[in-house]
Structures are given as structure tokens and as C-alpha cells.
Design a protein around this motif. Sequence first.
Motif, PDB file in Angstrom:
ATOM      1  N   TYR A  89      22.353 -58.332  15.497  1.00 18.38           N
ATOM      2  CA  TYR A  89      21.640 -57.735  16.619  1.00 18.38           C
ATOM      3  C   TYR A  89      20.193 -58.194  16.521  1.00 18.38           C
ATOM      4  CZ  TYR A  89      25.883 -55.060  17.106  1.00 18.38           C
ATOM      5  OH  TYR A  89      27.184 -54.709  17.277  1.00 18.38           O
ATOM      6  N   VAL A  90      19.934 -59.345  17.122  1.00 16.14           N
ATOM      7  CA  VAL A  90      18.634 -60.001  16.991  1.00 16.14           C
ATOM      8  C   VAL A  90      18.196 -60.539  18.349  1.00 16.14           C
ATOM      9  CG1 VAL A  90      17.373 -61.888  15.871  1.00 16.14           C
ATOM     10  CG2 VAL A  90      19.191 -60.721  14.639  1.00 16.14           C
ATOM     11  N   SER A  91      16.920 -60.421  18.626  1.00 14.96           N
ATOM     12  CA  SER A  91      16.324 -61.108  19.767  1.00 14.96           C
ATOM     13  C   SER A  91      15.153 -61.931  19.240  1.00 14.96           C
ATOM     14  CB  SER A  91      15.835 -60.117  20.828  1.00 14.96           C
ATOM     15  OG  SER A  91      14.630 -59.496  20.425  1.00 14.96           O
ATOM     16  N   LEU A  92      14.818 -62.956  19.974  1.00 14.99           N
ATOM     17  CA  LEU A  92      13.659 -63.781  19.623  1.00 14.99           C
ATOM     18  C   LEU A  92      12.803 -63.954  20.868  1.00 14.99           C
ATOM     19  CD1 LEU A  92      12.063 -65.544  17.652  1.00 14.99           C
ATOM     20  CD2 LEU A  92      13.500 -67.472  18.357  1.00 14.99           C
ATOM     21  N   THR A  93      11.539 -63.589  20.738  1.00 17.03           N
ATOM     22  CA  THR A  93      10.590 -63.707  21.838  1.00 17.03           C
ATOM     23  C   THR A  93       9.488 -64.675  21.448  1.00 17.03           C
ATOM     24  OG1 THR A  93      11.023 -61.448  22.570  1.00 17.03           O
ATOM     25  CG2 THR A  93       8.950 -62.445  23.292  1.00 17.03           C
ATOM     26  N   GLU A  94       9.201 -65.594  22.351  1.00 17.01           N
ATOM     27  CA  GLU A  94       8.083 -66.525  22.189  1.00 17.01           C
ATOM     28  C   GLU A  94       7.031 -66.165  23.225  1.00 17.01           C
ATOM     29  OE1 GLU A  94       7.826 -68.781  19.810  1.00 17.01           O
ATOM     30  OE2 GLU A  94       9.876 -68.604  19.068  1.00 17.01           O
ATOM     31  N   MET A  95       5.812 -65.873  22.762  1.00 20.62           N
ATOM     32  CA  MET A  95       4.689 -65.584  23.660  1.00 20.62           C
ATOM     33  C   MET A  95       3.640 -66.667  23.430  1.00 20.62           C
ATOM     34  SD  MET A  95       4.327 -61.395  23.479  1.00 20.62           S
ATOM     35  CE  MET A  95       3.212 -61.452  22.099  1.00 20.62           C
ATOM     36  N   VAL A 123       5.961 -65.791  28.470  1.00 18.32           N
ATOM     37  CA  VAL A 123       6.876 -65.112  27.555  1.00 18.32           C
ATOM     38  C   VAL A 123       8.314 -65.542  27.837  1.00 18.32           C
ATOM     39  CG1 VAL A 123       7.725 -62.861  26.769  1.00 18.32           C
ATOM     40  CG2 VAL A 123       5.323 -63.119  27.446  1.00 18.32           C
ATOM     41  N   SER A 124       9.016 -65.849  26.760  1.00 19.59           N
ATOM     42  CA  SER A 124      10.441 -66.176  26.823  1.00 19.59           C
ATOM     43  C   SER A 124      11.158 -65.261  25.835  1.00 19.59           C
ATOM     44  CB  SER A 124      10.644 -67.646  26.443  1.00 19.59           C
ATOM     45  OG  SER A 124      11.972 -67.907  26.119  1.00 19.59           O
ATOM     46  N   ILE A 125      12.140 -64.496  26.331  1.00 14.09           N
ATOM     47  CA  ILE A 125      12.891 -63.564  25.497  1.00 14.09           C
ATOM     48  C   ILE A 125      14.333 -64.045  25.415  1.00 14.09           C
ATOM     49  CG2 ILE A 125      13.676 -61.175  25.194  1.00 14.09           C
ATOM     50  CD1 ILE A 125      11.269 -60.340  26.990  1.00 14.09           C
ATOM     51  N   LYS A 126      14.818 -64.256  24.200  1.00 11.41           N
ATOM     52  CA  LYS A 126      16.185 -64.736  23.981  1.00 11.41           C
ATOM     53  C   LYS A 126      17.030 -63.586  23.441  1.00 11.41           C
ATOM     54  CE  LYS A 126      18.665 -68.333  21.387  1.00 11.41           C
ATOM     55  NZ  LYS A 126      18.495 -69.435  20.408  1.00 11.41           N
ATOM     56  N   LEU A 127      18.100 -63.259  24.182  1.00 13.64           N
ATOM     57  CA  LEU A 127      19.000 -62.166  23.819  1.00 13.64           C
ATOM     58  C   LEU A 127      20.445 -62.661  23.855  1.00 13.64           C
ATOM     59  CD1 LEU A 127      17.489 -59.604  26.347  1.00 13.64           C
ATOM     60  CD2 LEU A 127      17.166 -59.507  23.888  1.00 13.64           C
ATOM     61  N   PHE A 128      21.318 -61.979  23.145  1.00 11.40           N
ATOM     62  CA  PHE A 128      22.741 -62.251  23.294  1.00 11.40           C
ATOM     63  C   PHE A 128      23.187 -61.688  24.639  1.00 11.40           C
ATOM     64  CE2 PHE A 128      22.763 -62.596  18.616  1.00 11.40           C
ATOM     65  CZ  PHE A 128      23.529 -63.738  18.472  1.00 11.40           C
ATOM     66  N   ILE A 129      23.912 -62.485  25.405  1.00  6.60           N
ATOM     67  CA  ILE A 129      24.372 -62.067  26.730  1.00  6.60           C
ATOM     68  C   ILE A 129      25.184 -60.776  26.640  1.00  6.60           C
ATOM     69  CG2 ILE A 129      25.891 -62.650  28.667  1.00  6.60           C
ATOM     70  CD1 ILE A 129      25.076 -65.617  28.184  1.00  6.60           C
ATOM     71  N   ASP A 130      26.127 -60.726  25.716  1.00  5.92           N
ATOM     72  CA  ASP A 130      27.006 -59.554  25.671  1.00  5.92           C
ATOM     73  C   ASP A 130      26.252 -58.275  25.325  1.00  5.92           C
ATOM     74  OD1 ASP A 130      26.730 -60.592  23.072  1.00  5.92           O
ATOM     75  OD2 ASP A 130      28.703 -59.915  22.443  1.00  5.92           O
ATOM     76  N   ASP A 131      25.184 -58.362  24.545  1.00  2.93           N
ATOM     77  CA  ASP A 131      24.412 -57.165  24.200  1.00  2.93           C
ATOM     78  C   ASP A 131      23.692 -56.590  25.413  1.00  2.93           C
ATOM     79  OD1 ASP A 131      25.244 -57.474  21.599  1.00  2.93           O
ATOM     80  OD2 ASP A 131      23.330 -58.290  20.876  1.00  2.93           O
ATOM     81  N   ASN A 147      14.043 -57.271  16.538  1.00  4.53           N
ATOM     82  CA  ASN A 147      13.371 -58.092  17.543  1.00  4.53           C
ATOM     83  C   ASN A 147      12.209 -58.851  16.909  1.00  4.53           C
ATOM     84  OD1 ASN A 147      15.037 -57.087  19.659  1.00  4.53           O
ATOM     85  ND2 ASN A 147      13.785 -55.250  19.771  1.00  4.53           N
ATOM     86  N   LYS A 148      12.334 -60.169  16.886  1.00  6.18           N
ATOM     87  CA  LYS A 148      11.277 -61.034  16.343  1.00  6.18           C
ATOM     88  C   LYS A 148      10.418 -61.539  17.501  1.00  6.18           C
ATOM     89  CE  LYS A 148      10.933 -62.672  12.699  1.00  6.18           C
ATOM     90  NZ  LYS A 148      10.006 -62.326  11.633  1.00  6.18           N
ATOM     91  N   VAL A 149       9.108 -61.538  17.298  1.00  7.32           N
ATOM     92  CA  VAL A 149       8.174 -62.030  18.310  1.00  7.32           C
ATOM     93  C   VAL A 149       7.210 -62.995  17.644  1.00  7.32           C
ATOM     94  CG1 VAL A 149       6.327 -61.402  19.922  1.00  7.32           C
ATOM     95  CG2 VAL A 149       8.326 -59.913  19.672  1.00  7.32           C
ATOM     96  N   ASN A 150       7.075 -64.171  18.251  1.00 10.70           N
ATOM     97  CA  ASN A 150       6.087 -65.155  17.818  1.00 10.70           C
ATOM     98  C   ASN A 150       5.042 -65.293  18.912  1.00 10.70           C
ATOM     99  OD1 ASN A 150       7.523 -65.810  15.424  1.00 10.70           O
ATOM    100  ND2 ASN A 150       8.865 -67.120  16.606  1.00 10.70           N
ATOM    101  N   TYR A 151       3.776 -65.091  18.541  1.00  8.04           N
ATOM    102  CA  TYR A 151       2.659 -65.205  19.478  1.00  8.04           C
ATOM    103  C   TYR A 151       1.850 -66.440  19.097  1.00  8.04           C
ATOM    104  CZ  TYR A 151      -2.004 -64.220  21.405  1.00  8.04           C
ATOM    105  OH  TYR A 151      -3.225 -64.315  22.031  1.00  8.04           O
ATOM    106  N   SER A 152       1.736 -67.382  20.045  1.00  5.16           N
ATOM    107  CA  SER A 152       1.014 -68.630  19.794  1.00  5.16           C
ATOM    108  C   SER A 152      -0.234 -68.696  20.650  1.00  5.16           C
ATOM    109  CB  SER A 152       1.890 -69.838  20.139  1.00  5.16           C
ATOM    110  OG  SER A 152       3.050 -69.838  19.361  1.00  5.16           O
ATOM    111  N   ARG A 153      -1.314 -69.062  19.986  1.00  8.89           N
ATOM    112  CA  ARG A 153      -2.585 -69.232  20.684  1.00  8.89           C
ATOM    113  C   ARG A 153      -3.383 -70.297  19.947  1.00  8.89           C
ATOM    114  NH1 ARG A 153      -7.458 -65.348  19.882  1.00  8.89           N
ATOM    115  NH2 ARG A 153      -9.054 -66.672  20.779  1.00  8.89           N
ATOM    116  N   GLU A 154      -3.733 -71.351  20.663  1.00 13.47           N
ATOM    117  CA  GLU A 154      -4.554 -72.439  20.110  1.00 13.47           C
ATOM    118  C   GLU A 154      -3.974 -72.975  18.799  1.00 13.47           C
ATOM    119  OE1 GLU A 154      -8.428 -70.649  19.909  1.00 13.47           O
ATOM    120  OE2 GLU A 154      -8.624 -70.602  22.095  1.00 13.47           O
ATOM    121  N   GLY A 155      -2.667 -73.132  18.757  1.00 15.93           N
ATOM    122  CA  GLY A 155      -2.012 -73.714  17.594  1.00 15.93           C
ATOM    123  C   GLY A 155      -1.764 -72.762  16.439  1.00 15.93           C
TER     124      GLY A 155
END
Length: 173
Positions: free
Chosen positions: A34-40, A51-59, A149-157
Motif C-alpha cells: 500500500y504505497v503511493s509516490l508523489t513528485e512535486m 504535482v504527479s501522484i502515482k497510485l495503484f488503480i485498484d486501491d 505515501n512517499k513525497v519527493n519535493y524538487s526545487r533548483e536541483g
Amino acid sequence: MRISKSDLSDLTKTIFLFSLIGLFSYSVSAHKFYVSLTEMNYNPESKSLEVSIKLFIDDIEDVLELKKDTRFFLCTEKENAEVNKLLKEYTQKHFQLNSQDNLMTFEYVGKSCEQDYIYLFLEYKDFDPKVDHSLQNTLLTDDFHEQHNKVNYSREGIVKSFSFTKDKTTQAF
């Protein structure tokens, strides 16, 4: 580009975790992760947070169907016409970004589907990366207590990684 050791470690763990999930998704029809991955990503040209949020479709489909007591056939030819509206409403409730203690609103850009995953795309306009922010991420945690839920926030590298669970729903950055 400067990435701290802890950020690199978190990123490595995230990549490893999703690699494992990818391997198991081909051999197991019902996943036990039960994991999601978000890229900000801050875009300085548009001054927006993409923002891009990746989830399992069935969940996410299970959650929506429980709330509405109807079938949605997410990411199929028979997909219910209400899906985008419901995904936006669900995300507004469970993915809340605050800037200096004020709730920010996002534009729901849309979704895409790939194998067992759905990607939700959001954009926060007029995002100021120099002020304090907090994110409350309760995606799927009400229905799946093991949700991570994992979130990665990117700014200026520079990448900062955050983890959210049922017990840890809000983080500042």
C-alpha cells in the motif's frame, strides 16, 4: 546539484521499493503493498508547483466505489463519466498543501493510466518556494492502514523526501 545523504538514502529506498513493486505486480494479481509516490517539482518559469501522484488503480478505485456504492471501471473503456470529478474531490480532501497556514487550491490537470497505476496531475499556481509550507497527505490511509505515501519535493536541483502514514499525516517544508 546538492543532495544530502539522508535525501539520497530516502530516494534510493523509494526507487528500490518501487522496483520491487514493479517485479511483483506482474506475478501477483492482488498486491499487498500500500504505497503511493508523489513528485512535486517547482517550475520557476511558470512559478508553479507541478504535482504527479502515482497510485495503484485498484486501491483508489476500491475507495471511490466504497464511498459511492457504484462501479467505476477506472482506466478502462467502460470508465464512469464521474471519475475525474470524484478523483479531484478526493484529492482535494486528502492532499492539502498550505502556504503560511493558508490552504492552497490546485488545478486538476488530469490523469493517465499505465499498467496497474494511475497518475493524477495537479498544478499549484503562484507557488512561492521561499515561504513555509506544510503538506497533509492522507491519500488512502483511511481505508488501508498500512498505506505509506512517499513525497519527493524538487526545487533548483535539490530533492527533499517525506513519508506519510496513518499516524504521520502532515509535514512541513
